[in-house]
Design a protein around this motif. Structure first.
Motif, PDB file in Angstrom:
ATOM      1  N   PHE A   1       5.959   7.375   4.449  1.00  0.00           N
ATOM      2  CA  PHE A   1       5.359   6.370   5.327  1.00  0.00           C
ATOM      3  C   PHE A   1       4.146   6.939   6.063  1.00  0.00           C
ATOM      4  O   PHE A   1       3.091   6.297   6.134  1.00  0.00           O
ATOM      5  CB  PHE A   1       6.404   5.883   6.334  1.00  0.00           C
ATOM      6  CG  PHE A   1       5.859   4.973   7.397  1.00  0.00           C
ATOM      7  CD1 PHE A   1       5.591   3.642   7.122  1.00  0.00           C
ATOM      8  CD2 PHE A   1       5.604   5.456   8.667  1.00  0.00           C
ATOM      9  CE1 PHE A   1       5.077   2.808   8.098  1.00  0.00           C
ATOM     10  CE2 PHE A   1       5.102   4.631   9.652  1.00  0.00           C
ATOM     11  CZ  PHE A   1       4.829   3.299   9.368  1.00  0.00           C
ATOM     12  N   ILE A   2       4.274   8.150   6.583  1.00  0.00           N
ATOM     13  CA  ILE A   2       3.156   8.780   7.292  1.00  0.00           C
ATOM     14  C   ILE A   2       1.987   9.026   6.350  1.00  0.00           C
ATOM     15  O   ILE A   2       0.816   8.761   6.685  1.00  0.00           O
ATOM     16  CB  ILE A   2       3.621  10.092   7.949  1.00  0.00           C
ATOM     17  CG1 ILE A   2       4.678   9.797   9.025  1.00  0.00           C
ATOM     18  CG2 ILE A   2       2.441  10.840   8.564  1.00  0.00           C
ATOM     19  CD1 ILE A   2       5.294  11.041   9.622  1.00  0.00           C
ATOM     20  N   VAL A   3       2.273   9.521   5.138  1.00  0.00           N
ATOM     21  CA  VAL A   3       1.212   9.790   4.169  1.00  0.00           C
ATOM     22  C   VAL A   3       0.490   8.500   3.775  1.00  0.00           C
ATOM     23  O   VAL A   3      -0.750   8.460   3.706  1.00  0.00           O
ATOM     24  CB  VAL A   3       1.801  10.491   2.928  1.00  0.00           C
ATOM     25  CG1 VAL A   3       0.767  10.561   1.810  1.00  0.00           C
ATOM     26  CG2 VAL A   3       2.279  11.891   3.288  1.00  0.00           C
ATOM     27  N   LEU A   4       1.246   7.433   3.529  1.00  0.00           N
ATOM     28  CA  LEU A   4       0.627   6.162   3.145  1.00  0.00           C
ATOM     29  C   LEU A   4      -0.229   5.589   4.269  1.00  0.00           C
ATOM     30  O   LEU A   4      -1.320   5.042   4.017  1.00  0.00           O
ATOM     31  CB  LEU A   4       1.703   5.155   2.737  1.00  0.00           C
ATOM     32  CG  LEU A   4       2.383   5.403   1.392  1.00  0.00           C
ATOM     33  CD1 LEU A   4       3.481   4.375   1.154  1.00  0.00           C
ATOM     34  CD2 LEU A   4       1.374   5.364   0.256  1.00  0.00           C
ATOM     35  N   MET A   5       0.241   5.703   5.499  1.00  0.00           N
ATOM     36  CA  MET A   5      -0.562   5.223   6.625  1.00  0.00           C
ATOM     37  C   MET A   5      -1.882   5.987   6.715  1.00  0.00           C
ATOM     38  O   MET A   5      -2.950   5.400   6.946  1.00  0.00           O
ATOM     39  CB  MET A   5       0.234   5.368   7.918  1.00  0.00           C
ATOM     40  CG  MET A   5       1.408   4.409   8.044  1.00  0.00           C
ATOM     41  SD  MET A   5       0.886   2.685   8.191  1.00  0.00           S
ATOM     42  CE  MET A   5       0.078   2.724   9.783  1.00  0.00           C
ATOM     43  N   CYS A   6      -1.820   7.304   6.507  1.00  0.00           N
ATOM     44  CA  CYS A   6      -3.041   8.117   6.540  1.00  0.00           C
ATOM     45  C   CYS A   6      -3.969   7.746   5.378  1.00  0.00           C
ATOM     46  O   CYS A   6      -5.188   7.641   5.558  1.00  0.00           O
ATOM     47  CB  CYS A   6      -2.689   9.599   6.484  1.00  0.00           C
ATOM     48  SG  CYS A   6      -1.787  10.210   7.920  1.00  0.00           S
ATOM     49  N   GLU A   7      -3.404   7.537   4.184  1.00  0.00           N
ATOM     50  CA  GLU A   7      -4.223   7.190   3.029  1.00  0.00           C
ATOM     51  C   GLU A   7      -4.873   5.815   3.201  1.00  0.00           C
ATOM     52  O   GLU A   7      -6.059   5.643   2.885  1.00  0.00           O
ATOM     53  CB  GLU A   7      -3.374   7.221   1.765  1.00  0.00           C
ATOM     54  CG  GLU A   7      -2.985   8.624   1.333  1.00  0.00           C
ATOM     55  CD  GLU A   7      -2.140   8.629   0.083  1.00  0.00           C
ATOM     56  OE1 GLU A   7      -1.616   7.542  -0.281  1.00  0.00           O
ATOM     57  OE2 GLU A   7      -2.008   9.691  -0.544  1.00  0.00           O
ATOM     58  N   PHE A   8      -4.115   4.849   3.698  1.00  0.00           N
ATOM     59  CA  PHE A   8      -4.682   3.519   3.909  1.00  0.00           C
ATOM     60  C   PHE A   8      -5.780   3.560   4.968  1.00  0.00           C
ATOM     61  O   PHE A   8      -6.795   2.863   4.848  1.00  0.00           O
ATOM     62  CB  PHE A   8      -3.585   2.537   4.318  1.00  0.00           C
ATOM     63  CG  PHE A   8      -2.637   2.182   3.203  1.00  0.00           C
ATOM     64  CD1 PHE A   8      -2.947   2.471   1.895  1.00  0.00           C
ATOM     65  CD2 PHE A   8      -1.436   1.556   3.471  1.00  0.00           C
ATOM     66  CE1 PHE A   8      -2.089   2.154   0.852  1.00  0.00           C
ATOM     67  CE2 PHE A   8      -0.561   1.224   2.444  1.00  0.00           C
ATOM     68  CZ  PHE A   8      -0.897   1.527   1.135  1.00  0.00           C
ATOM     69  N   ALA A   9      -5.566   4.347   6.020  1.00  0.00           N
ATOM     70  CA  ALA A   9      -6.606   4.486   7.044  1.00  0.00           C
ATOM     71  C   ALA A   9      -7.863   5.139   6.460  1.00  0.00           C
ATOM     72  O   ALA A   9      -8.993   4.736   6.781  1.00  0.00           O
ATOM     73  CB  ALA A   9      -6.072   5.297   8.221  1.00  0.00           C
ATOM     74  N   LEU A  10      -7.670   6.142   5.593  1.00  0.00           N
ATOM     75  CA  LEU A  10      -8.817   6.799   4.963  1.00  0.00           C
ATOM     76  C   LEU A  10      -9.553   5.848   4.035  1.00  0.00           C
ATOM     77  O   LEU A  10     -10.797   5.828   4.007  1.00  0.00           O
ATOM     78  CB  LEU A  10      -8.344   8.035   4.197  1.00  0.00           C
ATOM     79  CG  LEU A  10      -9.433   8.850   3.481  1.00  0.00           C
ATOM     80  CD1 LEU A  10     -10.460   9.355   4.485  1.00  0.00           C
ATOM     81  CD2 LEU A  10      -8.821  10.013   2.717  1.00  0.00           C
TER      82      LEU A  10
END
Length: 281
Positions: free
Chosen positions: A188-197
């Motif tokens: 979940f944390i990785v996906l949030m960071c990727e979507f923000a990027l």
């Protein structure tokens, strides 16, 4: 090796959805990145490559590029100018009836434009994840049921004749549940960071960042494990680095500013020359 083709697929889909313009520098940088990373990670003998497996990996890379481009459309939104052109082409006739029809068309157009604007509005990373997660779940559950269901039943069964009893089954289930919870939180944390990027920089930039990660892995393998590179791998590594640098210069606008400055200087030079000629005359 084949995973390095993700930026190429991402670029193709970006051009299809008009997220990028087909500039020569952009195309050249992505080609350098793809060719370089394929050469830098080359280690398989041609006879050991399975055609079916290669096709599946290429399909996976293609879908990965499409996934990030669609994610960019969700997180950044997109402009739909189709309704604008239609109303600009319709002019009033100057009569009272023409003005009334024009006003009605403008109201309908504004309502349709408002609806389309809502559909094309950018979504925050959390909302994007909420839209994507049900599709991912519906896709993965059948696969888990096909490939993992027998093993799950065997693990949590009371006794399968191989030493698994009720206590071991429950202990394994509790450990698996705890592990899945921790992994899900990290994902979940990785996906949030990727979507923000993706929302900030774009899908193509994210795919290039993935290539940078591969290059760093090669460097760490050289430093930590003492691996050696062939001439082809060294050349590929250099091409990939050059492609990443060229892509960064293109995104920062350094090349565009340099070209514009050169064109401006050339234009002023021609003006000064004309002035000198007219003065002599």
């Amino acid at each position: 090796m084949v995973k390095g083709t993700v930026p190429a697929f991402a670029l193709i889909f970006c051009l299809v959805f008009r997220l990028e313009k087909p500039k020569t520098v952009l195309l050249l940088s992505i080609c350098l990145v793809v060719v370089g990373i394929v050469g830098a990670t080359d280690g398989a003998a041609p006879g050991n490559v399975d055609a079916g497996g290669l096709a599946l990996i290429l399909l996976s890379c293609c879908l990965a590029g499409l996934r990030w481009v669609l994610t960019q459309l969700l997180t950044q939104g997109h402009e739909d100018r189709g309704h604008e052109g239609g109303h600009q082409g319709k002019g009033g006739t100057g009569t009272g009836q023409g003005e009334t029809e024009e006003e009605e068309e403008e109201e309908e157009g504004s309502a349709a434009g408002s609806a389309k604007a809502k559909l094309s509005a950018p979504l925050p990373p959390l909302c994007t994840l909420l839209y994507v997660s049900p599709v991912v779940t519906l896709t993965m559950v059948p696969l888990v049921a096909i490939f993992e269901w027998t093993e799950l039943v065997r693990r949590i069964s009371l006794n399968d004749g191989q030493g698994y009893n009720q206590h071991n089954g429950r202990e394994w289930f509790a450990q698996s549940l705890l592990s899945l919870t921790a992994i899900s939180l990290l994902v979940f944390i990785v996906l949030m960071c990727e979507f923000a990027l993706v929302r900030i920089a774009g899908s193509l930039t994210l795919s290039v960042v993935g290539i940078v990660r591969e290059l760093l892995t090669i460097v760490l393998a050289l430093v930590v494990f003492g691996d050696s590179l062939t001439a082809l791998q060294v050349a590929g590594f250099g091409l990939a680095v050059a492609g990443v640098l060229l892509y960064n210069l293109h995104k920062l606008g350094v090349l565009d500013r340099t070209t514009a400055s050169g064109a401006t200087n050339a234009q002023y030079g021609r003006v000064d020359t004309n002035d000198d000629v007219s003065t002599v005359e």
